[in-house]
Design a protein around this motif. Sequence first.
Motif, PDB file in Angstrom:
ATOM      1  N   ASP A 114       0.852  -1.178   0.000  1.00 38.74           N
ATOM      2  CA  ASP A 114       0.000   0.000   0.000  1.00 38.74           C
ATOM      3  C   ASP A 114       0.895   1.237   0.000  1.00 38.74           C
ATOM      4  N   THR A 115       0.774   2.067  -1.026  1.00 38.67           N
ATOM      5  CA  THR A 115       1.643   3.245  -1.122  1.00 38.67           C
ATOM      6  C   THR A 115       1.345   4.276  -0.047  1.00 38.67           C
ATOM      7  N   LYS A 116       0.162   4.214   0.566  1.00 39.53           N
ATOM      8  CA  LYS A 116      -0.211   5.227   1.557  1.00 39.53           C
ATOM      9  C   LYS A 116      -0.044   4.756   3.000  1.00 39.53           C
ATOM     10  N   ASN A 117       0.395   3.525   3.173  1.00 37.57           N
ATOM     11  CA  ASN A 117       0.580   2.983   4.518  1.00 37.57           C
ATOM     12  C   ASN A 117       2.055   2.705   4.749  1.00 37.57           C
ATOM     13  N   PRO A 118       2.759   3.543   5.543  1.00 37.18           N
ATOM     14  CA  PRO A 118       4.211   3.385   5.713  1.00 37.18           C
ATOM     15  C   PRO A 118       4.611   2.111   6.435  1.00 37.18           C
ATOM     16  N   SER A 119       3.669   1.450   7.108  1.00 34.92           N
ATOM     17  CA  SER A 119       4.006   0.216   7.819  1.00 34.92           C
ATOM     18  C   SER A 119       4.033  -0.995   6.901  1.00 34.92           C
ATOM     19  N   LEU A 120       3.601  -0.816   5.668  1.00 35.72           N
ATOM     20  CA  LEU A 120       3.588  -1.919   4.704  1.00 35.72           C
ATOM     21  C   LEU A 120       4.557  -1.624   3.573  1.00 35.72           C
ATOM     22  N   PRO A 121       5.093  -2.659   2.947  1.00 36.95           N
ATOM     23  CA  PRO A 121       6.019  -2.418   1.822  1.00 36.95           C
ATOM     24  C   PRO A 121       5.284  -1.812   0.641  1.00 36.95           C
ATOM     25  N   LEU A 122       5.988  -1.024  -0.172  1.00 36.68           N
ATOM     26  CA  LEU A 122       5.411  -0.470  -1.386  1.00 36.68           C
ATOM     27  C   LEU A 122       5.091  -1.588  -2.365  1.00 36.68           C
ATOM     28  N   PRO A 123       4.138  -1.371  -3.268  1.00 38.60           N
ATOM     29  CA  PRO A 123       3.883  -2.377  -4.308  1.00 38.60           C
ATOM     30  C   PRO A 123       5.122  -2.591  -5.158  1.00 38.60           C
ATOM     31  N   ARG A 124       5.266  -3.799  -5.647  1.00 46.28           N
ATOM     32  CA  ARG A 124       6.300  -3.998  -6.648  1.00 46.28           C
ATOM     33  C   ARG A 124       6.038  -2.968  -7.732  1.00 46.28           C
ATOM     34  N   PRO A 125       6.987  -2.094  -8.019  1.00 47.20           N
ATOM     35  CA  PRO A 125       6.702  -0.956  -8.908  1.00 47.20           C
ATOM     36  C   PRO A 125       6.248  -1.418 -10.283  1.00 47.20           C
ATOM     37  N   ARG A 126       5.028  -1.137 -10.600  1.00 46.21           N
ATOM     38  CA  ARG A 126       4.470  -1.556 -11.879  1.00 46.21           C
ATOM     39  C   ARG A 126       3.150  -0.838 -12.096  1.00 46.21           C
ATOM     40  N   GLY A 127       2.627  -0.966 -13.291  1.00 43.34           N
ATOM     41  CA  GLY A 127       1.309  -0.416 -13.602  1.00 43.34           C
ATOM     42  C   GLY A 127       0.476  -1.494 -14.250  1.00 43.34           C
ATOM     43  N   GLN A 128      -0.713  -1.126 -14.662  1.00 40.27           N
ATOM     44  CA  GLN A 128      -1.551  -2.078 -15.369  1.00 40.27           C
ATOM     45  C   GLN A 128      -2.317  -1.336 -16.450  1.00 40.27           C
ATOM     46  N   HIS A 129      -2.994  -2.099 -17.289  1.00 43.42           N
ATOM     47  CA  HIS A 129      -3.702  -1.509 -18.410  1.00 43.42           C
ATOM     48  C   HIS A 129      -4.728  -0.499 -17.926  1.00 43.42           C
ATOM     49  N   GLY A 130      -4.723   0.664 -18.557  1.00 50.93           N
ATOM     50  CA  GLY A 130      -5.755   1.653 -18.309  1.00 50.93           C
ATOM     51  C   GLY A 130      -6.599   1.801 -19.558  1.00 50.93           C
ATOM     52  N   HIS A 131      -7.888   1.903 -19.411  1.00 51.38           N
ATOM     53  CA  HIS A 131      -8.784   1.958 -20.556  1.00 51.38           C
ATOM     54  C   HIS A 131      -9.594   3.243 -20.511  1.00 51.38           C
ATOM     55  N   ASN A 132      -9.602   3.944 -21.611  1.00 52.94           N
ATOM     56  CA  ASN A 132     -10.266   5.242 -21.672  1.00 52.94           C
ATOM     57  C   ASN A 132     -11.736   5.155 -21.299  1.00 52.94           C
ATOM     58  N   ALA A 133     -12.380   4.054 -21.609  1.00 50.60           N
ATOM     59  CA  ALA A 133     -13.815   3.924 -21.335  1.00 50.60           C
ATOM     60  C   ALA A 133     -14.088   3.946 -19.835  1.00 50.60           C
ATOM     61  N   GLU A 134     -13.131   3.446 -19.020  1.00 53.94           N
ATOM     62  CA  GLU A 134     -13.323   3.418 -17.579  1.00 53.94           C
ATOM     63  C   GLU A 134     -12.751   4.655 -16.896  1.00 53.94           C
ATOM     64  N   ASN A 135     -11.763   5.281 -17.511  1.00 54.34           N
ATOM     65  CA  ASN A 135     -11.090   6.414 -16.883  1.00 54.34           C
ATOM     66  C   ASN A 135     -10.868   7.485 -17.941  1.00 54.34           C
ATOM     67  N   ASN A 136     -11.627   8.558 -17.867  1.00 47.96           N
ATOM     68  CA  ASN A 136     -11.561   9.582 -18.907  1.00 47.96           C
ATOM     69  C   ASN A 136     -10.252  10.352 -18.912  1.00 47.96           C
ATOM     70  N   SER A 137      -9.460  10.240 -17.829  1.00 46.55           N
ATOM     71  CA  SER A 137      -8.167  10.921 -17.806  1.00 46.55           C
ATOM     72  C   SER A 137      -7.078  10.109 -18.492  1.00 46.55           C
ATOM     73  N   MET A 138      -7.395   8.860 -18.856  1.00 43.42           N
ATOM     74  CA  MET A 138      -6.403   7.978 -19.458  1.00 43.42           C
ATOM     75  C   MET A 138      -6.236   8.304 -20.930  1.00 43.42           C
ATOM     76  N   ARG A 139      -4.982   8.359 -21.380  1.00 41.66           N
ATOM     77  CA  ARG A 139      -4.706   8.593 -22.791  1.00 41.66           C
ATOM     78  C   ARG A 139      -3.653   7.580 -23.257  1.00 41.66           C
ATOM     79  N   ALA A 140      -3.876   7.041 -24.436  1.00 42.64           N
ATOM     80  CA  ALA A 140      -2.896   6.160 -25.054  1.00 42.64           C
ATOM     81  C   ALA A 140      -2.292   6.886 -26.257  1.00 42.64           C
ATOM     82  N   PHE A 141      -1.009   6.692 -26.488  1.00 41.34           N
ATOM     83  CA  PHE A 141      -0.300   7.448 -27.516  1.00 41.34           C
ATOM     84  C   PHE A 141      -0.808   7.107 -28.915  1.00 41.34           C
ATOM     85  N   LEU A 142      -0.975   8.134 -29.748  1.00 41.05           N
ATOM     86  CA  LEU A 142      -1.357   7.953 -31.139  1.00 41.05           C
ATOM     87  C   LEU A 142      -0.772   9.095 -31.959  1.00 41.05           C
TER      88      LEU A 142
END
Length: 265
Positions: free
Chosen positions: A195-223
């Motif tokens: 959990d990135t917001k809980n200092p007593s727990l380890p950070l996530p293995r640094p990575r991301g996942q697929h973001g889809h414009n239909a679910e998140n209007n702030s998401m942009r994919a390069f074109l």
Amino acid sequence: HRLDFFRRAWQMYLPSTDADAIFAYLEDIDALRHQFSGDSSAQEKVLNHIEKVDQIVGGLIQSLPKETNVVIMGDHGMSTVTKELNIRAIVPENALKESIVYTSGGTLLMYPKTAAIDKFNSTASHPWLTQTQEALLNFRMSELRGPVFEKVLVKGTSAMRAEGLDHPNGPWLIAFANESVGLQNSVTGTLVLADTKNPSLPLPRPRGQHGHNAENNSMRAFLSMWGPNLDSLQANQLKYNTDVVPAVAKAMNWPSPKHCSGRSK
């Protein structure tokens, strides 16, 4: 090594082809962002590799005839994982005994462990399916305003058929988590692995996942696209590029195929 292979294959193939269209896929950028999304310590290495990719792509473009139209795109946007959950602490125990569990980013896939896939009758014959669906849909976290699992599809239902995912050999249950949540399939009993917001727990293995414009209007994919047959005005008017076919068709001022009704406005 993949970049070197790509460059050699291109140099051998291009002079001998009279193809009308060539599709080339470079997976390095996708793999890097999945692995190192949100990891500032890896930023320099990631940027150095992106520069190598940029040089190779630039060389490929220079080798093309001037009348060639070029389209460069990302296959999806990215969202940063801020919390990782152990799916085994959420799924009912009897469902874990009856199923094989896979996780990929924010997606959960469950297959039957003993019953043959072609013998599915109904969810009533397999109560672990509905029990799991209810458990996932009802699971809440105080950090998120909405549900953790935004969509849970079960085999044989109209909802799964409507998504086009009800294949004979497909999963019996598919669940999609909120884009900021990553799913783990861990044998430990800990619910929150990182959990990135809980200092007593380890950070996530640094990575991301697929973001889809239909679910998140702030998401942009390069074109990016250019060439003698591209309508630059149409290309500049593109606001979304969730679906490749209608986006490219609109930029080239072609009619979009009727079965491709994605967002390209």
